[in-house]
Write a protein that holds these residues in place. Structure first.
Motif, PDB file in Angstrom:
ATOM      1  N   THR A  12       0.843  -1.183   0.000  1.00 46.09           N
ATOM      2  CA  THR A  12       0.000   0.000   0.000  1.00 46.09           C
ATOM      3  C   THR A  12       0.886   1.242   0.000  1.00 46.09           C
ATOM      4  O   THR A  12       2.057   1.193   0.399  1.00 46.09           O
ATOM      5  N   LYS A  38     -11.978   2.224  -9.755  1.00 50.30           N
ATOM      6  CA  LYS A  38     -11.505   1.900  -8.403  1.00 50.30           C
ATOM      7  C   LYS A  38     -12.683   1.195  -7.740  1.00 50.30           C
ATOM      8  O   LYS A  38     -13.522   1.828  -7.088  1.00 50.30           O
ATOM      9  N   ALA A  41     -13.010   1.575  -2.493  1.00 49.38           N
ATOM     10  CA  ALA A  41     -12.053   2.529  -1.936  1.00 49.38           C
ATOM     11  C   ALA A  41     -12.369   2.761  -0.467  1.00 49.38           C
ATOM     12  O   ALA A  41     -13.493   3.130  -0.109  1.00 49.38           O
ATOM     13  N   ASN A  53     -13.381   9.558  -2.809  1.00 46.70           N
ATOM     14  CA  ASN A  53     -12.034   9.075  -2.535  1.00 46.70           C
ATOM     15  C   ASN A  53     -11.030   9.800  -3.427  1.00 46.70           C
ATOM     16  O   ASN A  53     -11.250   9.942  -4.629  1.00 46.70           O
ATOM     17  N   ASN A  73     -16.074   4.493  -8.934  1.00 43.70           N
ATOM     18  CA  ASN A  73     -15.885   4.001  -7.564  1.00 43.70           C
ATOM     19  C   ASN A  73     -17.234   3.583  -6.972  1.00 43.70           C
ATOM     20  O   ASN A  73     -17.846   4.335  -6.223  1.00 43.70           O
ATOM     21  N   PRO A  83      -9.989  -2.642   3.436  1.00 39.39           N
ATOM     22  CA  PRO A  83     -11.353  -2.597   2.895  1.00 39.39           C
ATOM     23  C   PRO A  83     -12.327  -3.573   3.532  1.00 39.39           C
ATOM     24  O   PRO A  83     -13.479  -3.216   3.797  1.00 39.39           O
ATOM     25  N   ALA A 119      -6.528  -2.243  -4.400  1.00 45.18           N
ATOM     26  CA  ALA A 119      -6.257  -1.552  -3.130  1.00 45.18           C
ATOM     27  C   ALA A 119      -5.130  -2.309  -2.450  1.00 45.18           C
ATOM     28  O   ALA A 119      -5.186  -3.541  -2.337  1.00 45.18           O
TER      29      ALA A 119
END
Length: 226
Positions: A12, A38, A41, A53, A73, A83, A119
């Motif tokens: 990350t 994405k 998020a 986000n 998203n 998440p 992510a």
């Protein structure tokens, strides 16, 4: 022909969004249509329009033609934590099938280049049984790996490459992103990665004062993807 890829990273906070936005910008400079997704998020801020986000907004800025935020998203989680934990605490169900379906909605727009950004790294949980990588597997997406250049990056990169291959997906390319300006022996580490990763290096991005998409795009090669 529309091209779709899944963008993952060695960890990350190593610049997946920065690189994804840069690749989309590079494609736009070639006159190509672009889209970014994405799917989930964590770490969203409350706005008058709803939860937003920062990473998803960066992708949205590089979509041509424009895409609604909800398509880019579909699952927004306020807490800036893993998440699956954020979703559990917010009572929001997460499944690979649902997220893959959301991605297919964007694919239906048939942009020349669509990037689906994950992510964290490759093995980020969605729930007690599935990982976010299961979305890439369900969609049979080739993968772009962002390698955060810092101590330990060779191990993280090679383990990620092995995991991607073990899951039956093709590594389409990788990007070296210098996240640690003080990293010792950067050139030597980069040479080792280039020797051991059997996929095209799409670029080496230095530490930039302003890491906007245009500045990053100047250090990337989008041709192998499009």
């Amino acid at each position: 022909m529309s091209k779709h890829y899944f963008v993952t990273g060695t960890d990350t906070e190593i610049g997946k969004t920065t690189i994804a936005a840069g690749l989309l910008h590079a494609a736009r400079l070639r006159g190509l249509t672009t889209a970014g997704v994405k799917p989930v998020a964590a770490g969203c801020e409350r706005t008058p329009e709803g939860l937003r986000n920062e990473d998803a907004l960066a992708l949205q800025a590089e979509c041509n033609p424009p895409l609604a935020y909800e398509l880019i998203n579909p699952v927004t989680l306020e807490a800036a934590i893993a998440p699956h934990i954020a979703a559990r605490e917010a009572n929001v169900p997460l499944s690979a099938q649902a997220l893959a379906g959301a991605c297919r909605q964007v694919f239906d727009g048939r942009a020349d280049l669509t990037l689906v950004e994950g992510a964290g790294g490759w093995c980020v949980p969605l729930n007690d049984e599935e990982l976010l990588s299961d979305v890439a597997i369900a969609l049979k997406l080739p993968v772009v790996l962002v390698v955060g250049m810092r101590l330990g990056c060779i191990n993280h990169a090679l383990l990620s490459c092995r995991a991607i291959a073990a899951d039956g997906l093709h590594l389409a390319g990788w990007v070296a992103n210098h996240v640690d300006a003080d990293m010792s022996r950067q050139a030597e580490n980069l040479a080792t990665l280039k020797a051991l990763i059997k996929a095209p290096c799409l670029g080496v991005v230095p530490r930039l004062e302003s890491a906007d998409a245009a500045a990053v795009a100047a250090h990337l090669q989008v041709t192998p993807l499009v």
